[in-house]
Design an enzyme around this catalytic site. Structure first.
Site, PDB file in Angstrom:
ATOM      1  N   LEU A 244      11.613  53.854  32.140  1.00 53.13           N
ATOM      2  CA  LEU A 244      10.542  53.054  32.733  1.00 53.13           C
ATOM      3  C   LEU A 244      10.600  53.018  34.252  1.00 53.13           C
ATOM      4  O   LEU A 244       9.568  53.074  34.912  1.00 53.13           O
ATOM      5  CB  LEU A 244      10.593  51.620  32.192  1.00 53.13           C
ATOM      6  CG  LEU A 244      10.667  51.440  30.675  1.00 53.13           C
ATOM      7  CD1 LEU A 244      10.532  49.966  30.325  1.00 53.13           C
ATOM      8  CD2 LEU A 244       9.625  52.267  29.968  1.00 53.13           C
ATOM      9  N   THR A 281       8.292  45.515  34.002  1.00 56.98           N
ATOM     10  CA  THR A 281       9.229  46.545  34.469  1.00 56.98           C
ATOM     11  C   THR A 281       9.421  46.424  35.973  1.00 56.98           C
ATOM     12  O   THR A 281      10.549  46.463  36.483  1.00 56.98           O
ATOM     13  CB  THR A 281       8.719  47.950  34.116  1.00 56.98           C
ATOM     14  OG1 THR A 281       8.728  48.105  32.688  1.00 56.98           O
ATOM     15  CG2 THR A 281       9.588  49.028  34.738  1.00 56.98           C
ATOM     16  N   GLU A 285      12.761  45.525  38.152  1.00 59.61           N
ATOM     17  CA  GLU A 285      13.296  46.419  39.182  1.00 59.61           C
ATOM     18  C   GLU A 285      13.334  45.753  40.550  1.00 59.61           C
ATOM     19  O   GLU A 285      14.274  45.969  41.330  1.00 59.61           O
ATOM     20  CB  GLU A 285      12.492  47.715  39.234  1.00 59.61           C
ATOM     21  CG  GLU A 285      12.478  48.516  37.953  1.00 59.61           C
ATOM     22  CD  GLU A 285      13.865  48.869  37.428  1.00 59.61           C
ATOM     23  OE1 GLU A 285      14.852  48.799  38.195  1.00 59.61           O
ATOM     24  OE2 GLU A 285      13.967  49.198  36.237  1.00 59.61           O
ATOM     25  N   ASP A 305      27.483  38.788  35.798  1.00 57.71           N
ATOM     26  CA  ASP A 305      26.307  39.196  36.587  1.00 57.71           C
ATOM     27  C   ASP A 305      26.264  38.464  37.924  1.00 57.71           C
ATOM     28  O   ASP A 305      25.261  38.535  38.633  1.00 57.71           O
ATOM     29  CB  ASP A 305      25.015  38.969  35.808  1.00 57.71           C
ATOM     30  CG  ASP A 305      24.696  37.502  35.562  1.00 57.71           C
ATOM     31  OD1 ASP A 305      25.586  36.646  35.757  1.00 57.71           O
ATOM     32  OD2 ASP A 305      23.561  37.201  35.158  1.00 57.71           O
TER      33      ASP A 305
END
Length: 373
Positions: A244, A281, A285, A305
């Site tokens: 993607l 998506t 990003e 994380d």
């Protein structure tokens, strides 16, 4: 996630220039420590699950939600020995700023590895920046009319970014009660500044940044110190599979700084392909571009994380998982934008993630220049 990374003696020698200020409290010093091994060894290929989508004939076949940003990061760390040091300094700045705000009583928003406890993020960190606006340059690189997406499709993506980063998305109310108090309005907005259209003979691009250079039939970056560049391409592949998108983390080369997304996963109208037809998506990003890691830390339960109020998990989630989904003896925040679920099933950033993103724009932050006159 709640693990604090204690610095190793070897790191103290390697990064002597980043020693703690003697005026800092022990708590700030502890929360600012970093184990750089967490930046390197995990890739998107580990534990990846391909997804079959038949929603669009041009998109039929194996499609991975995997964004490959970590794979690209690992490649760049191998190719550029100085990148690790740059990323170390960015992480050091992030943790020291957030820990300092917590130590000064100006909030407890998490984002530096956590301090132990119940996983909550507490009150938001007050960074004093107000609303941050990011100008956006969209490069549309197309080999046919289908890939030359419309202005309406581009505008729909800018709208999705503004909704998702400010918690005004229509589906934010679906966040379970357990996590509702952690939903963040990041106070980050996006303004479309320029659209560049480039006709190219290439319809499928690898993840080697070739689309970011006009010499390769792509489009050169525009003002990366002050703008977010997004390259929208006909298609992206890695290892023979359709993917993607991917992003460059802060600290990388200016010439390749930005986000890449395949044309049929960009925006929520026009030529978009289910189940990735909601513009998420690009939200995902851009999260990486703003220094967010995947929600499961790209590892097992002990991998972090670097955000305090996101529960530990041991792998990405796909599709539309039911709530609760339990991993690592806690409920996964599957609806977070930094997981791998379908667009319709991700709808929040956390307060800890907000603090982490916004620290990039503070004095000395790696994206501070976006706010400078």
């Amino acid at each position: 996630m709640k693990r604090i990374f204690m610095g190793l003696a070897a790191l103290a020698l390697i990064f002597a220039s980043c020693e703690n200020d003697q005026n800092e409290t022990p708590e700030v010093q502890a929360e600012a420590e970093i184990d750089m091994s967490d930046f390197y060894v995990y890739t998107d290929e580990v534990g990846e699950a391909p997804i079959t989508s038949q929603a669009n004939s041009e998109n039929a076949g194996l499609i991975s939600r995997s964004c490959h940003s970590m794979s690209v990061l690992n490649r760049k760390l191998r190719e550029n020995p100085g990148l690790e040091n740059k990323m170390y300094n960015i992480e050091k700045h992030t943790r020291k700023f957030i820990a300092g705000k917590k130590g000064n009583g100006n909030g407890n928003g998490g984002g530096s590895g956590g301090d132990g406890g119940d996983g909550g993020g507490g009150e938001p960190v007050d960074d004093g920046l107000g609303v941050i606006n990011i100008p956006v340059v969209v490069h549309v690189i197309y080999s046919n009319s289908n890939e030359n997406i419309s202005d309406a499709q581009i505008n729909s993506q800018i709208q999705v970014l503004n909704e998702d980063f400010n918690a005004t998305n229509s589906d934010v109310g679906l966040v379970p009660t357990e996590f509702a108090g952690r939903v963040a309005d990041s106070d980050i907005t996006f303004t479309l500044d320029q659209v560049i259209r480039v006709a190219s003979s290439t319809s499928s691009w690898p993840t080697n940044d070739s689309m970011k250079y006009s010499s390769n039939g792509g489009s050169d970056v525009v003002s990366p110190s002050t703008h977010l560049n997004i390259w929208v391409v006909g298609g992206l592949t890695s290892g023979g599979r359709t993917i993607l998108g991917y992003a460059q983390f802060p600290g990388g080369a200016a010439a390749t700084d930005g986000v890449v997304v395949a044309h049929n996963f960009f925006g929520n109208t026009g030529r978009v392909s289910a189940p990735f037809d909601g513009g998420r998506t690009t939200t995902h990003e851009v999260g990486h571009w703003l220094n967010l890691r995947h929600i499961w830390g790209d590892g097992r339960c002990r991998q972090d994380d670097f955000v305090a109020d996101t529960p530990s998990s041991d792998a990405p989630n796909y599709g539309c998982p039911s709530y609760p989904t339990v991993n690592c003896r806690s409920n996964d925040m599957t609806m977070n934008y930094m997981d791998y679920v379908d667009d319709a099933c991700m709808y929040m950033f956390s307060e800890g993630q907000k603090a982490r993103m916004r620290t990039l724009f503070t004095s000395g932050g790696s994206r501070e220049s976006i706010l400078l006159p």
